[in-house]
Scaffold this active site. Structure first.
Site, PDB file in Angstrom:
ATOM      1  N   LYS A  57     -12.130  -2.430  17.603  1.00 25.18           N
ATOM      2  CA  LYS A  57     -10.983  -3.290  17.769  1.00 25.18           C
ATOM      3  C   LYS A  57     -11.569  -3.418  19.604  1.00 25.18           C
ATOM      4  O   LYS A  57     -10.618  -4.161  19.378  1.00 25.18           O
ATOM      5  CB  LYS A  57     -10.092  -2.528  17.047  1.00 25.18           C
ATOM      6  CG  LYS A  57      -9.822  -2.516  15.349  1.00 25.18           C
ATOM      7  CD  LYS A  57      -9.075  -2.434  14.508  1.00 25.18           C
ATOM      8  CE  LYS A  57      -9.182  -2.018  13.221  1.00 25.18           C
ATOM      9  NZ  LYS A  57      -8.192  -2.686  12.154  1.00 25.18           N
ATOM     10  N   LYS A  66       8.733 -17.784  -9.726  1.00 26.57           N
ATOM     11  CA  LYS A  66       8.406 -17.079 -10.483  1.00 26.57           C
ATOM     12  C   LYS A  66       6.459 -16.771 -10.960  1.00 26.57           C
ATOM     13  O   LYS A  66       7.050 -18.119 -11.696  1.00 26.57           O
ATOM     14  CB  LYS A  66       9.135 -15.935 -10.858  1.00 26.57           C
ATOM     15  CG  LYS A  66       8.911 -14.792 -11.529  1.00 26.57           C
ATOM     16  CD  LYS A  66       9.779 -14.110 -12.568  1.00 26.57           C
ATOM     17  CE  LYS A  66       8.991 -12.727 -12.998  1.00 26.57           C
ATOM     18  NZ  LYS A  66       9.860 -12.612 -14.472  1.00 26.57           N
ATOM     19  N   PHE A  96      -4.532   3.389  14.428  1.00 23.43           N
ATOM     20  CA  PHE A  96      -4.604   4.577  13.395  1.00 23.43           C
ATOM     21  C   PHE A  96      -6.104   4.501  12.095  1.00 23.43           C
ATOM     22  O   PHE A  96      -6.310   3.558  12.755  1.00 23.43           O
ATOM     23  CB  PHE A  96      -3.758   4.655  12.301  1.00 23.43           C
ATOM     24  CG  PHE A  96      -3.125   5.814  13.212  1.00 23.43           C
ATOM     25  CD1 PHE A  96      -1.689   5.487  14.191  1.00 23.43           C
ATOM     26  CD2 PHE A  96      -2.823   6.702  12.179  1.00 23.43           C
ATOM     27  CE1 PHE A  96      -0.847   6.422  14.433  1.00 23.43           C
ATOM     28  CE2 PHE A  96      -1.598   8.274  13.219  1.00 23.43           C
ATOM     29  CZ  PHE A  96      -0.264   7.811  13.817  1.00 23.43           C
ATOM     30  N   ASN A 101       0.918  -1.323   0.129  1.00 17.29           N
ATOM     31  CA  ASN A 101      -0.133   0.174   0.090  1.00 17.29           C
ATOM     32  C   ASN A 101       0.866   1.159  -0.320  1.00 17.29           C
ATOM     33  O   ASN A 101       2.831   0.945  -0.039  1.00 17.29           O
ATOM     34  CB  ASN A 101      -0.823  -0.275   0.989  1.00 17.29           C
ATOM     35  CG  ASN A 101       0.141  -0.291   2.118  1.00 17.29           C
ATOM     36  OD1 ASN A 101       0.456   1.071   2.564  1.00 17.29           O
ATOM     37  ND2 ASN A 101      -0.132  -1.543   2.671  1.00 17.29           N
TER      38      ASN A 101
HETATM   39  N1  CTP Z   1      -3.993  -3.363  12.096  1.00 21.71           N
HETATM   40  C1  CTP Z   1      -3.454  -3.860  12.254  1.00 21.71           C
HETATM   41  N2  CTP Z   1      -3.940  -4.922  11.986  1.00 21.71           N
HETATM   42  C2  CTP Z   1      -4.390  -5.276  10.638  1.00 21.71           C
HETATM   43  C3  CTP Z   1      -4.946  -4.310  10.094  1.00 21.71           C
HETATM   44  C4  CTP Z   1      -4.748  -3.352  10.851  1.00 21.71           C
HETATM   45  O1  CTP Z   1      -2.769  -3.977  13.049  1.00 21.71           O
HETATM   46  N3  CTP Z   1      -4.220  -6.549   9.880  1.00 21.71           N
HETATM   47  C5  CTP Z   1      -4.625  -1.302  12.388  1.00 21.71           C
HETATM   48  C6  CTP Z   1      -3.336  -0.642  11.801  1.00 21.71           C
HETATM   49  O2  CTP Z   1      -2.173  -0.168  12.257  1.00 21.71           O
HETATM   50  C7  CTP Z   1      -4.696   0.649  12.375  1.00 21.71           C
HETATM   51  C8  CTP Z   1      -5.950   0.330  12.281  1.00 21.71           C
HETATM   52  O3  CTP Z   1      -5.856  -1.214  12.626  1.00 21.71           O
HETATM   53  O4  CTP Z   1      -3.909   0.590  13.518  1.00 21.71           O
HETATM   54  C9  CTP Z   1      -6.739   0.304  11.903  1.00 21.71           C
HETATM   55  O5  CTP Z   1      -6.421   0.166  10.631  1.00 21.71           O
HETATM   56  P1  CTP Z   1      -7.260   0.572   9.009  1.00 21.71           P
HETATM   57  O6  CTP Z   1      -6.007  -0.045   7.827  1.00 21.71           O
HETATM   58  O7  CTP Z   1      -7.807   2.119   9.073  1.00 21.71           O
HETATM   59  O8  CTP Z   1      -7.783  -0.659   9.334  1.00 21.71           O
HETATM   60  P2  CTP Z   1      -8.891  -1.693   8.713  1.00 21.71           P
HETATM   61  O9  CTP Z   1      -8.554  -2.237  10.708  1.00 21.71           O
HETATM   62  O10 CTP Z   1      -7.919  -2.277   7.752  1.00 21.71           O
HETATM   63  O11 CTP Z   1     -10.482  -1.764   8.269  1.00 21.71           O
HETATM   64  P3  CTP Z   1     -11.334  -1.218   7.313  1.00 21.71           P
HETATM   65  O12 CTP Z   1     -10.934  -2.235   6.061  1.00 21.71           O
HETATM   66  O13 CTP Z   1     -12.382  -1.682   8.045  1.00 21.71           O
HETATM   67  O14 CTP Z   1     -10.597  -0.092   7.168  1.00 21.71           O
END
Ligand code: CTP
Length: 397
Positions: free
Chosen positions: A341, A286, A323, A208
């Site tokens: 969460k 690959k 976050f 990402n």
């Molecule tokens: N996070 C995490 N582990 C994951 C996904 C997310 O620890 N597998 C944590 C991120 O570091 C961040 C928070 O969860 O602090 C939210 O991440 P975000 O990408 O905004 O949310 P998602 O859990 O991916 O939810 P959604 O897909 O519904 O936006």
């Protein structure tokens, strides 16, 4: 207060050098001794006489002044201070510092020193925004240099934007904070940062756009307040913070293992952009184009690291901060995420491309706690980090 502190103040050439005179006065008022150094360019803006009159000390100007070498060599001069402050810091001195050049007294002192260094940049907005300056800035931060400002505003050149040197009192506040109490001393804080990479095959991965800038800035701010930081980072664009215990990882599963291994912690901050899915059908060779059709990737959900730590029944950190990267309905989504969460706070930001936040230098966040949503104005990621670090310090005492 700055009693018994000696500050080596390097003034470089720019119209903001006139504010350097006021800065000397303000530092003096608070009890600091100021050893001034002027570059040749700075002498075009302020005179050595006015600087030395305000500092009450000799002004150092030239690397090859043998009398001074006999009195105090540049190595000793660079180390005799408690802090080196470069204000104003031009794009040129930042470039020299980032490259480790030493072709005049100021740059030589900065290369020879083992003393903490702070800079207050001042330059035209285009020079500030130029990728070269931004690269140098990132390099300097990675080298442990503290950066104050610059501010947005009207500039002497008639343009508007970031590049104005912080006001003398803002710089003095940063200097006082540097010497002030470190409220996070003795606290262990875990920070996750950067993206994760989920392999498809040995050469391809799902990733990402996270640069790791906000997580890195946060770790730096926590370290500046005295914390002992474990920094678990995916493959980020920016250099890891000096002074942290850095644990580099690639995948979400590796990140989770590193987080668990780093506990216990007084607080855990999850700034990483973790991939929600990994490819279960990842190949160890690959993938090749084939006449038989396109490859089909199968996915599995990654562990939610933040939720796992938030919901720990034993050994949960006292403060867990997540976050939320959202592109719409930021506060609603982030509020729901906090409840789902089980973390204490969520720092929500709008990462839709129009904001330029993901991968950019600024952030506009909403802090969501049990007291509701608090929207902060848009500011640099470093300023967001320091404001958040101070709130964390308040919450942990
Ligand atoms: N996070 C995490 N582990 C994951 C996904 C997310 O620890 N597998 C944590 C991120 O570091 C961040 C928070 O969860 O602090 C939210 O991440 P975000 O990408 O905004 O949310 P998602 O859990 O991916 O939810 P959604 O897909 O519904 O936006």
């Amino acid at each position: 207060m700055l009693q018994n502190k000696r500050i080596l103040l390097i003034l470089t050439g720019g119209i903001a050098a006139y504010k350097g005179l006021d800065l000397i006065r303000r530092l003096h008022e608070r009890g600091a001794a100021v050893t001034p150094v002027l570059t040749r360019a700075a002498e075009q803006f302020v005179t050595p006489l006015s600087v030395s009159a305000l500092a009450g000390e000799k002004v150092y100007r030239d690397l090859f002044d043998l009398t001074d070498e006999a009195e105090m060599g540049h190595i000793q001069l660079s180390r005799s201070a408690d802090l080196i402050l470069v204000a104003p810091a031009t794009a040129d001195i930042m470039a020299k510092m980032a490259q480790g050049r030493a072709d005049d007294l100021a740059s030589t002192l900065l290369l020879a020193t083992d003393t903490p260094v702070m800079i207050a940049p001042a330059m035209n907005v285009r020079m500030w925004d130029h990728p070269a300056t931004q690269r140098n800035l990132e390099q300097l931060r990675g080298d442990g240099v503290a950066v104050i400002g610059p501010n947005d505003g009207d500039m002497a050149c008639g343009e508007f934007g970031p590049g104005r040197m912080s006001e003398p009192l803002e710089i003095v506040a940063a200097v006082e904070a540097h010497f002030g109490p470190k409220p996070l001393t003795g606290k262990h804080i875990l920070v996750t940062s950067g993206p994760t990479h989920e392999p498809i095959d040995p050469v391809r991965y799902i990733a990402n756009r996270s640069s790791g800038a906000q997580g890195t800035a946060l770790a730096r701010a926590l370290i500046a307040l005295g914390a002992n930081v474990t920094f678990v980072t995916g493959p980020a664009d920016v250099a890891a913070p000096q002074g942290a215990t850095v644990v580099p990882v690639q995948t979400a599963q590796e990140m989770q293992a590193a987080v668990n291994a780093a506990l216990p912690a007084d607080a855990a901050i999850f700034a990483a952009a973790v991939a929600d899915w990994r490819v279960t059908s990842a190949s160890d060779k690959k993938l090749k184009k084939s006449k038989d059709g396109l490859p089909i990737l199968e996915f599995a959900e990654n562990p939610d690291i933040l939720a796992g730590v938030s919901q720990m029944t034993k050994g949960r950190p006292g403060l867990v901060v997540g976050f939320a990267a959202e592109t719409n309905d930021v506060v609603d989504h982030a509020t729901a995420k906090r409840a789902r969460k089980g973390c204490d706070w969520i720092v929500a930001n709008d990462v839709s491309p129009k904001t330029g936040i993901m991968g950019g230098t600024e952030n506009a966040v909403v802090l969501i706690t049990d007291k509701g949503a608090d929207a902060w104005p848009r500011m640099s990621k470093a300023d967001v980090a320091m404001r958040l670090a101070r709130k964390i310090a308040d919450a942990l005492v």
